[in-house]
Design an enzyme around this catalytic site. Structure first.
Site, mmCIF file in Angstrom:
data_model
loop_
_atom_site.group_PDB
_atom_site.id
_atom_site.type_symbol
_atom_site.label_atom_id
_atom_site.label_comp_id
_atom_site.label_asym_id
_atom_site.label_seq_id
_atom_site.Cartn_x
_atom_site.Cartn_y
_atom_site.Cartn_z
ATOM 1 C CG ASP A 176 -39.896 34.081 54.288
ATOM 2 O OD1 ASP A 176 -40.508 35.065 53.859
ATOM 3 O OD2 ASP A 176 -39.671 33.072 53.601
ATOM 4 C CB SER A 177 -36.518 33.537 60.007
ATOM 5 O OG SER A 177 -37.063 32.287 59.625
#
Length: 404
Positions: A176-177
């Site tokens: 996600d990051s």
């Protein structure tokens, strides 16, 4: 505590961002843009908000410790996007924005009448940044895609962990990051293009592709030579010495001395010139072939000395080495303090609240953490009245109807 009076506006202070979506991939992109000064207006469902408000293992006073970080510098506006009235409000806000960040499954905005062509008709320079598991096209586009699945598909799960165990994961939401970081890069590139042409565009950031981008030479290794990277635990194959080593007090340290000149400095610090002269360790390739033997020799040397002594010797010799930090170590470290890597702000319920600062650092227009995550709908009146000109009676009616 952060001194908010000295915070610079930031290089993106002239950008208005509408953040839609929830959890991490889209909101982390919004956080990064807000860190550098953009006005980030987060649209949240009335009465519920982003689930990140509830996430996290530790919840003092019932408050998430993650939310103040990922929602820092943002404004919260409630808007029920599943209703025609809410969609109309979003459309009107977007008409006054520079960027929209969203991480819904592909097709969701289109079902709500918020497709890019419709939005661009009112705002030709609009940049629509879309963060999803698989991207906006291709046979998998419509699948539900979380960060963990993108990590697996992008290749990092297979190569992470010990060779005699199942693939492991890192202790953070890496996929996600990474997708959010790439989405931010794409957004800034699109902003630059708009400055040159006046035209907006779609930024399509897929989690699996963000992970794939980090996989170094994995693809040509397989396609050209048939070599498949496997899990190797704490080491990289044929890169030595670069490992975790024990010390006399039981503390583990990292030493990375695989470059030829650095390796020579390591052997001098160890007072083992014979290791520099030995043919089996003389070159990068030779050390890689004899990695296990070399690691055993270094571990024997480090384990006979306290960590502080080993690190002092290596730092003086110019050998990269260090402890494996926990949060406790970060708070105690003078380098973290000198560079203000951790910033403290006042939180309305939790008091003195620490979090990581804004990175990277800009010399003229640095980013800043100006406030912790907002309460649900904290800025609804401000935004709707200022940007859309809604009266208090109109807002009250929308609130009664569950729209805001």
């Amino acid at each position: 505590m952060a001194d908010l009076t000295t915070a610079t506006p930031g290089p993106l202070h002239d950008l208005r961002v509408i953040e839609m979506g929830q959890l991490l991939a889209g909101p982390f992109c919004g956080q990064l843009l807000g860190d550098f000064g953009a006005e980030v207006i987060k649209l949240e469902s009335p009465g519920q908000g982003d689930p990140m408000r509830e996430w996290g293992r530790e919840k003092p006073k019932g408050r998430s410790l993650w939310w103040p970080v990922v929602a820092r510098n943002k404004k919260s506006v409630t808007c029920n996007l599943r209703t025609p009235q809410g969609q109309d409000l979003a459309r009107r806000l977007i008409a006054k924005a520079d960027v929209v960040v969203e991480n819904f499954r592909p097709g969701t905005l289109e079902r709500w009448g918020l497709d890019y062509e419709t939005l661009r008709a009112d705002n030709p320079g609009l940049i629509l940044t879309r963060v999803t598991g698989y991207g906006q096209s291709g046979p998998y586009a419509g699948r539900a895609g979380f960060g963990s699945i993108g990590e697996a598909m992008g290749g990092i799960r297979y190569t992470t962990g010990d060779p005699d165990h199942q693939p492991a994961r890192t202790g953070i939401s890496l996929g996600d990051s990474l997708a959010a970081v790439f989405a931010t890069i794409g957004t800034l590139a699109a902003v630059h293009h708009r400055e040159l042409t006046g035209r907006g565009q779609i930024v399509d950031s897929a989690i699996y592709e963000a992970v794939l981008a980090m996989m170094e030479s994995l693809l040509p290794e397989w396609d050209i030579t048939g070599y498949q990277r496997e899990r190797t635990g704490a080491v990289l194959p044929n890169v030595a010495p670069s490992n975790v080593y024990p010390t006399a007090g039981g503390e583990m340290i990292l030493i990375a001395a695989n470059q030829d000149t650095v390796y020579t400095r390591l052997t001098a610090a160890m007072r083992r010139p014979d290791l520099a002269a030995a043919q089996r360790f003389a070159t990068h390739s030779a050390r890689g072939e004899n990695m296990a033997e070399l690691d055993d020799i270094i571990a024997e040397w480090t384990s006979a000395r306290p960590a502080d002594e080993v690190l002092t010797l290596l730092h003086e010799a110019g050998v990269p080495a260090g402890r494996i930090y926990t949060a406790r170590d970060m708070f105690a470290d003078p380098h973290f303090a000198a560079r203000e890597a951790i910033v403290r702000l006042a939180h309305p319920d939790l008091g003195d609240f620490p979090m990581q600062n804004v990175f990277p650092r800009l010399s003229e227009t640095p980013g800043s953490v100006r406030h912790t995550g907002p309460e649900l709908g904290e800025h609804s009146t401000e935004i709707y009245s200022t940007l859309l000109g809604l009266s208090s009676d109109e807002l009250a009616g929308l609130a009664t109807a569950g729209i805001v």
